[in-house]
Design a protein around this motif. Sequence first.
Motif, mmCIF file in Angstrom:
data_model
loop_
_atom_site.group_PDB
_atom_site.id
_atom_site.type_symbol
_atom_site.label_atom_id
_atom_site.label_comp_id
_atom_site.label_asym_id
_atom_site.label_seq_id
_atom_site.Cartn_x
_atom_site.Cartn_y
_atom_site.Cartn_z
ATOM 1 N N GLN A 49 47.127 -12.587 -62.548
ATOM 2 C CA GLN A 49 48.160 -13.039 -61.624
ATOM 3 C C GLN A 49 49.383 -13.550 -62.385
ATOM 4 O O GLN A 49 50.525 -13.325 -61.981
ATOM 5 C CB GLN A 49 47.593 -14.142 -60.725
ATOM 6 C CG GLN A 49 48.549 -14.632 -59.651
ATOM 7 C CD GLN A 49 47.941 -15.730 -58.792
ATOM 8 O OE1 GLN A 49 46.747 -16.026 -58.881
ATOM 9 N NE2 GLN A 49 48.751 -16.344 -57.963
ATOM 10 N N VAL A 50 49.139 -14.229 -63.502
ATOM 11 C CA VAL A 50 50.238 -14.722 -64.340
ATOM 12 C C VAL A 50 51.057 -13.539 -64.866
ATOM 13 O O VAL A 50 52.293 -13.573 -64.862
ATOM 14 C CB VAL A 50 49.699 -15.563 -65.513
ATOM 15 C CG1 VAL A 50 50.847 -16.020 -66.413
ATOM 16 C CG2 VAL A 50 48.923 -16.768 -65.003
ATOM 17 N N ALA A 51 50.357 -12.497 -65.316
ATOM 18 C CA ALA A 51 51.047 -11.303 -65.825
ATOM 19 C C ALA A 51 51.917 -10.671 -64.743
ATOM 20 O O ALA A 51 53.048 -10.240 -65.004
ATOM 21 C CB ALA A 51 50.026 -10.299 -66.351
ATOM 22 N N GLY B 1 51.827 -27.206 -70.119
ATOM 23 C CA GLY B 1 52.364 -26.458 -71.252
ATOM 24 C C GLY B 1 53.069 -25.215 -70.752
ATOM 25 O O GLY B 1 53.504 -25.143 -69.600
ATOM 26 N N ILE B 2 53.154 -24.216 -71.605
ATOM 27 C CA ILE B 2 53.815 -22.960 -71.240
ATOM 28 C C ILE B 2 52.951 -21.783 -71.676
ATOM 29 O O ILE B 2 52.078 -21.907 -72.538
ATOM 30 C CB ILE B 2 55.208 -22.833 -71.881
ATOM 31 C CG1 ILE B 2 55.099 -22.908 -73.415
ATOM 32 C CG2 ILE B 2 56.161 -23.885 -71.329
ATOM 33 C CD1 ILE B 2 56.401 -22.609 -74.141
ATOM 34 N N ILE B 3 53.217 -20.643 -71.072
ATOM 35 C CA ILE B 3 52.635 -19.368 -71.516
ATOM 36 C C ILE B 3 53.802 -18.481 -71.915
ATOM 37 O O ILE B 3 54.785 -18.360 -71.170
ATOM 38 C CB ILE B 3 51.811 -18.703 -70.402
ATOM 39 C CG1 ILE B 3 50.604 -19.565 -70.039
ATOM 40 C CG2 ILE B 3 51.347 -17.313 -70.841
ATOM 41 C CD1 ILE B 3 49.808 -19.029 -68.874
ATOM 42 N N THR B 4 53.707 -17.865 -73.081
ATOM 43 C CA THR B 4 54.789 -17.015 -73.577
ATOM 44 C C THR B 4 54.423 -15.542 -73.433
ATOM 45 O O THR B 4 53.252 -15.190 -73.278
ATOM 46 C CB THR B 4 55.097 -17.333 -75.050
ATOM 47 O OG1 THR B 4 53.877 -17.269 -75.808
ATOM 48 C CG2 THR B 4 55.682 -18.726 -75.179
ATOM 49 N N ILE B 5 55.417 -14.706 -73.504
ATOM 50 C CA ILE B 5 55.243 -13.279 -73.236
ATOM 51 C C ILE B 5 54.274 -12.617 -74.215
ATOM 52 O O ILE B 5 53.575 -11.666 -73.857
ATOM 53 C CB ILE B 5 56.607 -12.550 -73.244
ATOM 54 C CG1 ILE B 5 56.472 -11.121 -72.710
ATOM 55 C CG2 ILE B 5 57.221 -12.572 -74.622
ATOM 56 C CD1 ILE B 5 56.068 -11.044 -71.271
ATOM 57 N N ASP B 6 54.197 -13.120 -75.465
ATOM 58 C CA ASP B 6 53.294 -12.480 -76.436
ATOM 59 C C ASP B 6 51.842 -12.611 -76.015
ATOM 60 O O ASP B 6 51.036 -11.705 -76.242
ATOM 61 C CB ASP B 6 53.513 -13.050 -77.843
ATOM 62 C CG ASP B 6 53.332 -14.549 -77.889
ATOM 63 O OD1 ASP B 6 53.746 -15.228 -76.947
ATOM 64 O OD2 ASP B 6 52.770 -15.062 -78.882
ATOM 65 N N ASP B 7 51.498 -13.759 -75.376
ATOM 66 C CA ASP B 7 50.131 -13.913 -74.878
ATOM 67 C C ASP B 7 49.880 -13.015 -73.679
ATOM 68 O O ASP B 7 48.776 -12.492 -73.496
ATOM 69 C CB ASP B 7 49.873 -15.372 -74.491
ATOM 70 C CG ASP B 7 49.827 -16.286 -75.703
ATOM 71 O OD1 ASP B 7 49.241 -15.877 -76.722
ATOM 72 O OD2 ASP B 7 50.390 -17.392 -75.647
ATOM 73 N N ILE B 8 50.888 -12.821 -72.843
ATOM 74 C CA ILE B 8 50.732 -11.993 -71.650
ATOM 75 C C ILE B 8 50.618 -10.520 -72.009
ATOM 76 O O ILE B 8 49.912 -9.763 -71.342
ATOM 77 C CB ILE B 8 51.907 -12.235 -70.681
ATOM 78 C CG1 ILE B 8 51.757 -13.615 -70.056
ATOM 79 C CG2 ILE B 8 51.958 -11.185 -69.590
ATOM 80 C CD1 ILE B 8 50.462 -13.837 -69.295
ATOM 81 N N VAL B 9 51.289 -10.090 -73.080
ATOM 82 C CA VAL B 9 51.129 -8.700 -73.534
ATOM 83 C C VAL B 9 49.668 -8.435 -73.876
ATOM 84 O O VAL B 9 49.113 -7.381 -73.539
ATOM 85 C CB VAL B 9 52.041 -8.419 -74.752
ATOM 86 C CG1 VAL B 9 51.678 -7.092 -75.392
ATOM 87 C CG2 VAL B 9 53.502 -8.403 -74.328
#
Length: 447
Positions: A214-216, A238-246
Amino acid sequence: MKVRLQIDIKKFIENKDFRTLKMLLADQEPAEILEMIEELPPDEKIVVFRLLPKDKAAIVFSELEADDQRALIELFKEEKLREIFLSMDPDDRAELLEEMPANVVNQLLSYLTPEERALTLSLLNYPENSAGRLTTPKCLELYENMTVKEALEKIRKEGKDKETVQVMPVIDRTRKLVGIVELQDLIFADPENLVSQVMNPEPVFVYATDDQEQVAQIMRKYDLFVVPVVDSEQRLIGIITIDDIVDVIDEEATEDIQKMSSVITIEESYFHTSLPKLVGKRLPWLVILLLLGTVSQGIIASFEELLAALPVIAAFMPAMIDSGGNIGSQISALIIRGMALGEIKPKDWWKVMVREFVVSTIIAFILAVVLFLRSMIATPSLNVSFAVAAALVVVTIYSNLLGASLPFIGKLIHVDPAIMAGPLLTTLVDISGIAVYFYTVKWILKM
């Protein structure tokens, strides 16, 4: 532009030319180093890690397969292991601990300060595949009542050690998320303005318990490269960054492909999965599908009289089954992909059914004309050719609607829609399609 070098690491190790190797590795990106050491045995991988700076070593180590990580932990000297583990991001630490045996987990946790240990354990307490597991608390938080000047000073002082300063969450004194601000907006703003005057007061955010898929979808929908993560009271975690979502997108796509092929999810890469595990992950569904497939034998046996009277209709069974399976697989793949991207919701089922009835009817009549002309070559009987073509119309429409409905049924019973595609759908279409074919031909020919 930096030139990528192909370094024969094994040759440097054999020649004991560690100084040159260290110098060459210093200019390489972590992803390139990971690719270079992938085929090396653990005792040679360990040499490479001893030559890498701790930050780069931590990044490379976090990307290794779990079995490689376990092997290296056994070989690392404690000082090096501590150095790498402490240099890893909190979310990467949590992921590593999840894969390690209890004794290794206790050893690694002992390296952390009480605050870091509490943070790492809090990430582990979130559900598997949740946003909380991907969250990094290494974000630079700004307060809404800060001036722009104070915010920029904080960025200069603390920003170097944070995940990113391009986009920063804004909180109040209770840590409740109240906005988000971009660095460029702060740079061009009046230094005496408050952050609350510059920020976006309606930030897109996710809850720590939200599913990673869902985050993606949210990050893709809003074209974000950073998304804040909050608890149930909308306090910033905190945060989630695009590299983790990839990485998540890659994992979810792999999982869907495996499920669509009726393979129980395999988390390790192919060559890192043992043979017994490969067999165990594939065999259960194959046994189930085999047993389901034998049902068609009983259906065919029940139409022995029809086959004895008109043996030619048996020749069209493969074409009938293949056409049904093909069109069912096509539409199920489209529906599952649409669901994964959030384009199709469970409430849209009736719209999809109406739309696919029209689409499949058009396709069915075109295919029927082709089969009718082809069947005239096999048999001179117009009645038989017409009956076979008419049966194809029914099978095509039925298979298409079945393929479209199965993903919705999966959603309804809380089963991943991907499981409903592939071999399972093909087997169901084979069983029911044969029955539809024979009953249609028998009814038209009045036999």
